[in-house]
Scaffold this motif. Structure first.
Motif, PDB file in Angstrom:
ATOM      1  N   LEU A  55      51.818  -1.413 -11.547  1.00 33.47           N
ATOM      2  CA  LEU A  55      52.301  -1.619  -9.943  1.00 33.47           C
ATOM      3  C   LEU A  55      51.125  -1.569  -8.986  1.00 33.47           C
ATOM      4  O   LEU A  55      51.300  -1.850  -8.003  1.00 33.47           O
ATOM      5  CB  LEU A  55      53.235  -0.159  -9.653  1.00 33.47           C
ATOM      6  N   CYS A  56      50.084  -1.265  -9.311  1.00 31.88           N
ATOM      7  CA  CYS A  56      48.808  -0.810  -8.510  1.00 31.88           C
ATOM      8  C   CYS A  56      48.579  -2.216  -7.872  1.00 31.88           C
ATOM      9  O   CYS A  56      48.111  -3.315  -8.853  1.00 31.88           O
ATOM     10  CB  CYS A  56      47.702  -0.199  -9.222  1.00 31.88           C
ATOM     11  N   PRO A  57      48.319  -2.500  -6.797  1.00 32.35           N
ATOM     12  CA  PRO A  57      47.721  -3.942  -6.139  1.00 32.35           C
ATOM     13  C   PRO A  57      46.402  -4.214  -6.557  1.00 32.35           C
ATOM     14  O   PRO A  57      45.967  -5.351  -6.238  1.00 32.35           O
ATOM     15  CB  PRO A  57      48.274  -3.873  -4.605  1.00 32.35           C
ATOM     16  N   HIS A  58      45.624  -3.056  -6.640  1.00 31.89           N
ATOM     17  CA  HIS A  58      44.092  -3.224  -6.881  1.00 31.89           C
ATOM     18  C   HIS A  58      43.581  -2.701  -8.297  1.00 31.89           C
ATOM     19  O   HIS A  58      42.817  -2.053  -8.136  1.00 31.89           O
ATOM     20  CB  HIS A  58      43.428  -2.466  -5.835  1.00 31.89           C
ATOM     21  N   SER A  72      44.327   1.308 -12.935  1.00 29.67           N
ATOM     22  CA  SER A  72      44.662   1.402 -11.874  1.00 29.67           C
ATOM     23  C   SER A  72      43.906   2.090 -10.676  1.00 29.67           C
ATOM     24  O   SER A  72      43.129   2.810 -11.265  1.00 29.67           O
ATOM     25  CB  SER A  72      46.273   2.267 -11.469  1.00 29.67           C
ATOM     26  N   CYS A  73      43.867   1.726  -9.524  1.00 27.62           N
ATOM     27  CA  CYS A  73      42.815   2.518  -8.449  1.00 27.62           C
ATOM     28  C   CYS A  73      42.760   4.008  -8.191  1.00 27.62           C
ATOM     29  O   CYS A  73      41.997   4.593  -8.202  1.00 27.62           O
ATOM     30  CB  CYS A  73      42.921   1.584  -7.201  1.00 27.62           C
ATOM     31  N   GLY A  74      44.245   4.442  -8.426  1.00 27.20           N
ATOM     32  CA  GLY A  74      44.460   5.952  -8.195  1.00 27.20           C
ATOM     33  C   GLY A  74      44.538   6.462  -6.955  1.00 27.20           C
ATOM     34  O   GLY A  74      44.736   7.381  -6.426  1.00 27.20           O
ATOM     35  N   GLN A  75      44.349   5.486  -5.846  1.00 28.42           N
ATOM     36  CA  GLN A  75      44.247   5.858  -4.506  1.00 28.42           C
ATOM     37  C   GLN A  75      45.259   5.077  -3.416  1.00 28.42           C
ATOM     38  O   GLN A  75      45.251   5.808  -2.385  1.00 28.42           O
ATOM     39  CB  GLN A  75      42.641   5.620  -4.049  1.00 28.42           C
ATOM     40  N   CYS A  76      45.679   4.100  -4.018  1.00 26.20           N
ATOM     41  CA  CYS A  76      46.356   3.235  -3.057  1.00 26.20           C
ATOM     42  C   CYS A  76      47.615   3.869  -2.827  1.00 26.20           C
ATOM     43  O   CYS A  76      48.197   4.857  -3.531  1.00 26.20           O
ATOM     44  CB  CYS A  76      46.650   1.896  -3.572  1.00 26.20           C
ATOM     45  N   PRO A  77      48.512   3.507  -1.859  1.00 27.56           N
ATOM     46  CA  PRO A  77      49.888   3.948  -1.739  1.00 27.56           C
ATOM     47  C   PRO A  77      50.718   4.019  -2.792  1.00 27.56           C
ATOM     48  O   PRO A  77      51.478   4.742  -3.018  1.00 27.56           O
ATOM     49  CB  PRO A  77      50.485   3.265  -0.359  1.00 27.56           C
ATOM     50  N   SER A  78      50.651   2.838  -3.767  1.00 30.68           N
ATOM     51  CA  SER A  78      51.500   2.718  -4.803  1.00 30.68           C
ATOM     52  C   SER A  78      50.962   3.788  -5.790  1.00 30.68           C
ATOM     53  O   SER A  78      51.910   4.443  -6.603  1.00 30.68           O
ATOM     54  CB  SER A  78      51.236   1.260  -5.307  1.00 30.68           C
ATOM     55  N   CYS A  79      49.777   3.946  -5.988  1.00 37.50           N
ATOM     56  CA  CYS A  79      49.216   5.041  -7.108  1.00 37.50           C
ATOM     57  C   CYS A  79      49.940   6.282  -6.812  1.00 37.50           C
ATOM     58  O   CYS A  79      50.356   7.018  -7.597  1.00 37.50           O
ATOM     59  CB  CYS A  79      47.819   4.753  -7.278  1.00 37.50           C
ATOM     60  N   LEU A  80      49.681   6.595  -5.404  1.00 30.68           N
ATOM     61  CA  LEU A  80      50.043   7.822  -5.024  1.00 30.68           C
ATOM     62  C   LEU A  80      51.638   8.236  -5.066  1.00 30.68           C
ATOM     63  O   LEU A  80      52.022   9.189  -5.456  1.00 30.68           O
ATOM     64  CB  LEU A  80      49.586   8.225  -3.545  1.00 30.68           C
TER      65      LEU A  80
HETATM   66 ZN   LIG Z   1      46.495   1.852  -6.944  1.00 30.63          ZN
END
Ligand SMILES: [Zn+2]
Length: 357
Positions: A55-58, A72-80
């Motif tokens: 799901l993570c875009p980055h 996953s980046c762990g910080q974007c709105p999707s990850c959160l």
């Molecule tokens: Zn992310």
């Protein structure tokens, strides 16, 4: 709860992680997966990490020891949103009580037809998928037969043989095994900040079940193990009233039954190994070699092997709705015959038995 951003942080399951990384890296994610293997070893956590990465875009793409890695980046709105359980493109289905019901499958079906809201795919995790009742399973099969292009369904199950063959045949199976204790112990030191001794004991007591090791209290796990093993003493097995009350007690819930059967299974494994392992290095219950040795002396190898086979069968084949105490009682009666050196072909069960409702 914060789900793992990278597979590297999940202990064990090298094969599963490689398969899933490759699927995401080459954009060849299957429509349906079956993550199967024993309970509490990290299947669901891996599924969550997989969905979070998907799901993570980055996502971060890298390499480690010559293999591709993905995080996953762990910080974007999707990850959160994955961590807070509010991602609109991730839906988790779990048993409502003891079953997954048709109503829950209809909810899934109503949602799966719509395009993803943020990501490129919609992810559905069905935890304890074998808990689908027949109506739910038949309904779910229709979705599996024609899944929308944007959907990924991940079935997680410790009892895949309880799923319909027509469901199994439509999923890509990914097998999970408990991580080796040698791998779990350093992971626990790092993850939980434990000393080497404490980590080793916890790895041992959790029997490679990462879900339990990650959260369990070593002291409590030890008390629990000793309580279960206490039921295997000759005196207690020989007392019918005690044997039946133990069966009720040690199988009070499905989880308790699983723990009891696992503990007994590992005990029997240790009993087979202990005569050939003078420094106790191969034992799982490394802290109690004398106790294992003493119990093993009184029992024939054949009886131990027969009991292990019985436990294996019961774990795999017993239907979910079977009386749990009866399952444990069957094992304890078998062990009683083993410690008093009698064959189980007689009518011992009947003599000592009582009628269960
Ligand atoms: Zn992310």
């Amino acid at each position: 709860m914060s789900f793992e951003t990278a597979f590297e942080r999940i202990v064990g399951h090298a094969h599963a992680k490689a398969v899933l990384t490759a699927a995401l890296a080459t954009d060849r994610v299957a429509h349906a997966y079956l993550f199967h293997g024993e309970a509490h070893i990290g299947k669901f956590l891996t599924a969550m990490a997989f969905a979070k990465m998907g799901l993570c875009p980055h996502p971060k793409i890298g390499r480690s020891s010559g293999r591709p890695t993905l995080a996953s980046c762990g910080q974007c709105p999707s990850c959160l949103a994955v961590d807070s359980g509010s991602h609109p493109d991730l839906q988790i289905v779990r048993p409502d009580g003891v079953q997954i019901k048709i109503r829950q499958i209809r909810d899934l079906q109503n949602s799966i037809v719509f395009k993803p809201m943020i990501g490129s795919r919609k992810w559905f995790l069905i935890d304890e998928a074998d808990a689908m009742n027949p109506e739910a399973a038949n309904g779910f099969l229709k979705t599996l037969e024609e899944p929308p292009d944007h959907s990924v369904l991940i079935l997680v199950s410790a009892r895949p043989q309880a799923l319909l063959p027509t469901i199994l045949s439509r999923c890509q199976a990914v097998r999970f095994s408990p991580p080796p204790l040698q791998a779990l112990s350093p992971w626990l030191q790092k993850q939980r900040g434990l000393g080497p001794e404490e980590a080793r004991l916890l790895a041992t007591l959790s029997m490679g079940r990462i879900g339990i090791a990650a959260e369990g209290d070593p002291a409590e796990l030890k008390i629990e193990r000793d309580r279960i093993l206490g039921a295997l003493s000759k005196e207690r097995l020989e007392d019918p009233a005690d044997l039946f009350s133990q069966s009720d007690d040690l199988a009070a819930t499905p989880e308790q039954l699983d723990r009891s059967l696992d503990t007994i299974e590992i005990w029997l494994r240790d009993v087979l190994i202990v005569p050939h392992d003078p420094d106790a290095s191969l034992l799982i219950n490394q802290d109690i070699p004398e106790q294992i040795m003493a119990w093993g002396r009184a029992v024939s190898t054949d009886a131990v092997l027969e009991t292990l086979t019985l436990i294996h069968l019961l774990k795999r084949a017993a239907p979910r709705n079977l009386n749990h105490a009866l399952v444990l009682e069957t094992v304890l009666l078998k062990l009683r015959d083993a410690v008093i050196g009698e064959s189980t072909t007689g009518s011992k069960t009947g003599e000592a038995g009582r009628v269960r409702k």
